[in-house]
Write a protein that holds these residues in place. Structure first.
Motif, PDB file in Angstrom:
ATOM      1  N   PHE A  21       0.841  -1.204   0.000  1.00  0.00           N
ATOM      2  CA  PHE A  21       0.000   0.000   0.000  1.00  0.00           C
ATOM      3  C   PHE A  21       0.876   1.254   0.000  1.00  0.00           C
ATOM      4  O   PHE A  21       0.608   2.213  -0.729  1.00  0.00           O
ATOM      5  N   ALA A  22       1.927   1.235   0.825  1.00  0.00           N
ATOM      6  CA  ALA A  22       2.837   2.388   0.905  1.00  0.00           C
ATOM      7  C   ALA A  22       3.507   2.653  -0.444  1.00  0.00           C
ATOM      8  O   ALA A  22       3.715   3.805  -0.833  1.00  0.00           O
ATOM      9  N   ALA A  23       3.823   1.578  -1.165  1.00  0.00           N
ATOM     10  CA  ALA A  23       4.449   1.715  -2.495  1.00  0.00           C
ATOM     11  C   ALA A  23       3.507   2.390  -3.486  1.00  0.00           C
ATOM     12  O   ALA A  23       3.940   2.917  -4.514  1.00  0.00           O
ATOM     13  N   ARG A  24       2.214   2.391  -3.165  1.00  0.00           N
ATOM     14  CA  ARG A  24       1.214   3.067  -4.009  1.00  0.00           C
ATOM     15  C   ARG A  24       0.885   4.461  -3.481  1.00  0.00           C
ATOM     16  O   ARG A  24      -0.117   5.059  -3.873  1.00  0.00           O
ATOM     17  N   GLY A  25       1.730   4.961  -2.601  1.00  0.00           N
ATOM     18  CA  GLY A  25       1.578   6.326  -2.104  1.00  0.00           C
ATOM     19  C   GLY A  25       0.598   6.481  -0.963  1.00  0.00           C
ATOM     20  O   GLY A  25       0.208   7.604  -0.623  1.00  0.00           O
ATOM     21  N   ILE A  26       0.201   5.361  -0.355  1.00  0.00           N
ATOM     22  CA  ILE A  26      -0.760   5.414   0.755  1.00  0.00           C
ATOM     23  C   ILE A  26      -0.004   5.498   2.078  1.00  0.00           C
ATOM     24  O   ILE A  26       0.890   4.693   2.345  1.00  0.00           O
ATOM     25  N   ALA A  27      -0.372   6.463   2.909  1.00  0.00           N
ATOM     26  CA  ALA A  27       0.271   6.615   4.216  1.00  0.00           C
ATOM     27  C   ALA A  27      -0.212   5.501   5.142  1.00  0.00           C
ATOM     28  O   ALA A  27      -1.411   5.212   5.206  1.00  0.00           O
ATOM     29  N   VAL A  28       0.733   4.862   5.854  1.00  0.00           N
ATOM     30  CA  VAL A  28       0.412   3.735   6.738  1.00  0.00           C
ATOM     31  C   VAL A  28       0.834   4.072   8.169  1.00  0.00           C
ATOM     32  O   VAL A  28       1.960   4.508   8.404  1.00  0.00           O
ATOM     33  N   TYR A  29      -0.077   3.846   9.103  1.00  0.00           N
ATOM     34  CA  TYR A  29       0.157   4.091  10.527  1.00  0.00           C
ATOM     35  C   TYR A  29       0.341   2.740  11.213  1.00  0.00           C
ATOM     36  O   TYR A  29      -0.565   1.906  11.205  1.00  0.00           O
ATOM     37  N   ASP A  30       1.526   2.523  11.792  1.00  0.00           N
ATOM     38  CA  ASP A  30       1.823   1.269  12.500  1.00  0.00           C
ATOM     39  C   ASP A  30       1.455   1.461  13.965  1.00  0.00           C
ATOM     40  O   ASP A  30       2.197   2.071  14.732  1.00  0.00           O
ATOM     41  N   SER A  31       0.297   0.950  14.360  1.00  0.00           N
ATOM     42  CA  SER A  31      -0.218   1.240  15.704  1.00  0.00           C
ATOM     43  C   SER A  31       0.656   0.643  16.806  1.00  0.00           C
ATOM     44  O   SER A  31       0.788   1.222  17.882  1.00  0.00           O
ATOM     45  N   ASP A  32       1.284  -0.500  16.547  1.00  0.00           N
ATOM     46  CA  ASP A  32       2.119  -1.144  17.564  1.00  0.00           C
ATOM     47  C   ASP A  32       3.365  -0.306  17.854  1.00  0.00           C
ATOM     48  O   ASP A  32       3.679  -0.010  19.009  1.00  0.00           O
ATOM     49  N   SER A  33       4.065   0.099  16.786  1.00  0.00           N
ATOM     50  CA  SER A  33       5.262   0.937  16.964  1.00  0.00           C
ATOM     51  C   SER A  33       4.899   2.272  17.588  1.00  0.00           C
ATOM     52  O   SER A  33       5.607   2.778  18.468  1.00  0.00           O
ATOM     53  N   ARG A  34       3.799   2.845  17.140  1.00  0.00           N
ATOM     54  CA  ARG A  34       3.393   4.161  17.646  1.00  0.00           C
ATOM     55  C   ARG A  34       2.985   4.085  19.118  1.00  0.00           C
ATOM     56  O   ARG A  34       3.269   5.003  19.895  1.00  0.00           O
ATOM     57  N   ALA A  35       2.350   2.981  19.512  1.00  0.00           N
ATOM     58  CA  ALA A  35       1.974   2.800  20.921  1.00  0.00           C
ATOM     59  C   ALA A  35       3.225   2.833  21.798  1.00  0.00           C
ATOM     60  O   ALA A  35       3.237   3.473  22.857  1.00  0.00           O
ATOM     61  N   LYS A  36       4.280   2.158  21.355  1.00  0.00           N
ATOM     62  CA  LYS A  36       5.542   2.137  22.119  1.00  0.00           C
ATOM     63  C   LYS A  36       6.141   3.540  22.220  1.00  0.00           C
ATOM     64  O   LYS A  36       6.639   3.942  23.274  1.00  0.00           O
ATOM     65  N   GLU A  37       6.080   4.277  21.112  1.00  0.00           N
ATOM     66  CA  GLU A  37       6.603   5.656  21.121  1.00  0.00           C
ATOM     67  C   GLU A  37       5.808   6.530  22.080  1.00  0.00           C
ATOM     68  O   GLU A  37       6.384   7.297  22.862  1.00  0.00           O
ATOM     69  N   LEU A  38       4.494   6.423  22.021  1.00  0.00           N
ATOM     70  CA  LEU A  38       3.639   7.244  22.888  1.00  0.00           C
ATOM     71  C   LEU A  38       3.863   6.916  24.358  1.00  0.00           C
ATOM     72  O   LEU A  38       3.880   7.811  25.208  1.00  0.00           O
ATOM     73  N   MET A  39       4.059   5.640  24.677  1.00  0.00           N
ATOM     74  CA  MET A  39       4.305   5.241  26.062  1.00  0.00           C
ATOM     75  C   MET A  39       5.623   5.815  26.581  1.00  0.00           C
ATOM     76  O   MET A  39       5.783   6.043  27.775  1.00  0.00           O
ATOM     77  N   ARG A  40       6.553   6.076  25.659  1.00  0.00           N
ATOM     78  CA  ARG A  40       7.830   6.690  26.042  1.00  0.00           C
ATOM     79  C   ARG A  40       7.735   8.214  26.104  1.00  0.00           C
ATOM     80  O   ARG A  40       8.316   8.846  26.970  1.00  0.00           O
ATOM     81  N   GLU A  41       6.998   8.803  25.152  1.00  0.00           N
ATOM     82  CA  GLU A  41       7.109  10.248  24.914  1.00  0.00           C
ATOM     83  C   GLU A  41       5.934  11.094  25.396  1.00  0.00           C
ATOM     84  O   GLU A  41       6.106  12.290  25.635  1.00  0.00           O
ATOM     85  N   ASP A  42       4.748  10.517  25.509  1.00  0.00           N
ATOM     86  CA  ASP A  42       3.559  11.298  25.853  1.00  0.00           C
ATOM     87  C   ASP A  42       3.451  11.453  27.374  1.00  0.00           C
ATOM     88  O   ASP A  42       3.233  10.482  28.093  1.00  0.00           O
ATOM     89  N   ASP A  43       3.613  12.688  27.854  1.00  0.00           N
ATOM     90  CA  ASP A  43       3.653  12.926  29.304  1.00  0.00           C
ATOM     91  C   ASP A  43       2.366  12.508  30.008  1.00  0.00           C
ATOM     92  O   ASP A  43       2.411  11.919  31.092  1.00  0.00           O
ATOM     93  N   ALA A  44       1.221  12.810  29.405  1.00  0.00           N
ATOM     94  CA  ALA A  44      -0.057  12.458  30.031  1.00  0.00           C
ATOM     95  C   ALA A  44      -0.204  10.940  30.134  1.00  0.00           C
ATOM     96  O   ALA A  44      -0.664  10.410  31.159  1.00  0.00           O
ATOM     97  N   LEU A  45       0.214  10.251  29.084  1.00  0.00           N
ATOM     98  CA  LEU A  45       0.136   8.788  29.078  1.00  0.00           C
ATOM     99  C   LEU A  45       1.106   8.198  30.110  1.00  0.00           C
ATOM    100  O   LEU A  45       0.758   7.263  30.844  1.00  0.00           O
ATOM    101  N   ARG A  46       2.296   8.760  30.185  1.00  0.00           N
ATOM    102  CA  ARG A  46       3.282   8.305  31.178  1.00  0.00           C
ATOM    103  C   ARG A  46       2.725   8.434  32.591  1.00  0.00           C
ATOM    104  O   ARG A  46       2.849   7.509  33.407  1.00  0.00           O
ATOM    105  N   CYS A  47       2.095   9.563  32.882  1.00  0.00           N
ATOM    106  CA  CYS A  47       1.531   9.794  34.221  1.00  0.00           C
ATOM    107  C   CYS A  47       0.471   8.746  34.556  1.00  0.00           C
ATOM    108  O   CYS A  47       0.434   8.220  35.676  1.00  0.00           O
TER     109      CYS A  47
END
Length: 200
Positions: A21-47
Motif C-alpha cells: 500500500f505504501a508503495a502506491r503512495g498510501i500513508a500507513v500508521y503502524d499502531s504497535d510501533s506508535r503505541a511504544k513511542e507514545l508510552m515513552r514520549e507522551d507525558d499524560a500517558l506516562r503519568c
C-alpha cells in the motif's frame, strides 16, 4: 480522510501488505510501533501508566520498563485490561490526528488487535490479511526464532482467520508475492473508488 484498518494473525504478512500500500503512495500508521513511542514520549500517558502500575513502569533513564510491565500484565487479565484502557484510546486519538494531517485518497492503520481493541470503530473499512496456518507458522518461527508450540500458543490467543474475515469489509490471502501484488492493486483501486465516492 477515509480510513482503512488492516489486521491479521501472527505470520499472516500484514507488514508486507502495508508495504505494498505504501508503495502506491498510501500513508500507513503502524499502531504497535506508535503505541511504544507514545508510552515513552507522551507525558499524560506516562503519568497514567505510573499511576496504574507504579514508578517501576519506567527505568531510571526514563525508558519504558518492558519486562516489568509484561510481568505485571502477563498473567493478570485485570491488569492487562487496565493497560489497554489507558493505551488504546491514546493511540486511537493519535491516529485520528495523524490521519487528518495526511494527503492522499485514504490512509491505512495496521493493528494486530484491530477488533479486540475497538480500533475498528474509528475506521471506514477493514481488511483481514490471511494465510494458511502452516505457512503462518513457518513465517513466524523463522522471523521470531520461536518454537512451533510458542507460535501456536500466540495463535490461540488471537482471533481466528474466520472471525477476522467475518468482521472485515475485505479479505486478502497472502501466499505468493506475485498474487499479493495483484490483489493489493485491485483492492487499492476499489478502496480509492469508495473513498472518492464517500467524499464526493
Amino acid at each position: 480522510m477515509y480510513k482503512v484498518g488492516l489486521t491479521g494473525g501472527i505470520g499472516s504478512g500484514k507488514s508486507k501488505v502495508c508495504e505494498l500500500f505504501a508503495a502506491r503512495g498510501i500513508a500507513v500508521y503502524d499502531s504497535d510501533s506508535r503505541a511504544k513511542e507514545l508510552m515513552r514520549e507522551d507525558d499524560a500517558l506516562r503519568c497514567r501508566l505510573v499511576e496504574a502500575f507504579g514508578e517501576e513502569v519506567y527505568t531510571t533513564e526514563g525508558g519504558l520498563n518492558r519486562s516489568y510491565l509484561a510481568e505485571r500484565v502477563f498473567a493478570d487479565k485485570e491488569a492487562l485490561s487496565r493497560l489497554n484502557a489507558i493505551v488504546h484510546p491514546a493511540v486511537m486519538d493519535d491516529f485520528d490526528r495523524w490521519a487528518e494531517a495526511q494527503d492522499g485518497v485514504y490512509v491505512v492503520v495496521e493493528s494486530a488487535i484491530l477488533f479486540e481493541s475497538g480500533f475498528d470503530s474509528r475506521v471506514d473499512a477493514t481488511i483481514a490479511v490471511m494465510a494458511p496456518e502452516m505457512l503462518r507458522l513457518q513465517r513466524a518461527m523463522a522471523r521470531d526464532g520461536a518454537s512451533e508450540e510458542q507460535i501456536r500458543e500466540r495463535m490461540r490467543a488471537q482471533l481466528s482467520d474466520d472471525e477476522r474475515c467475518d468482521r472485515s469489509t475485505y479479505a486478502i490471502v497472502n501466499i505468493s508475492l506475485d498474487d499479493l501484488e495483484e490483489d493489493v492493486e485491485q483492492l487499492h483501486r476499489r478502496i480509492s473508488h469508495d473513498a472518492i465516492t464517500r467524499h464526493a
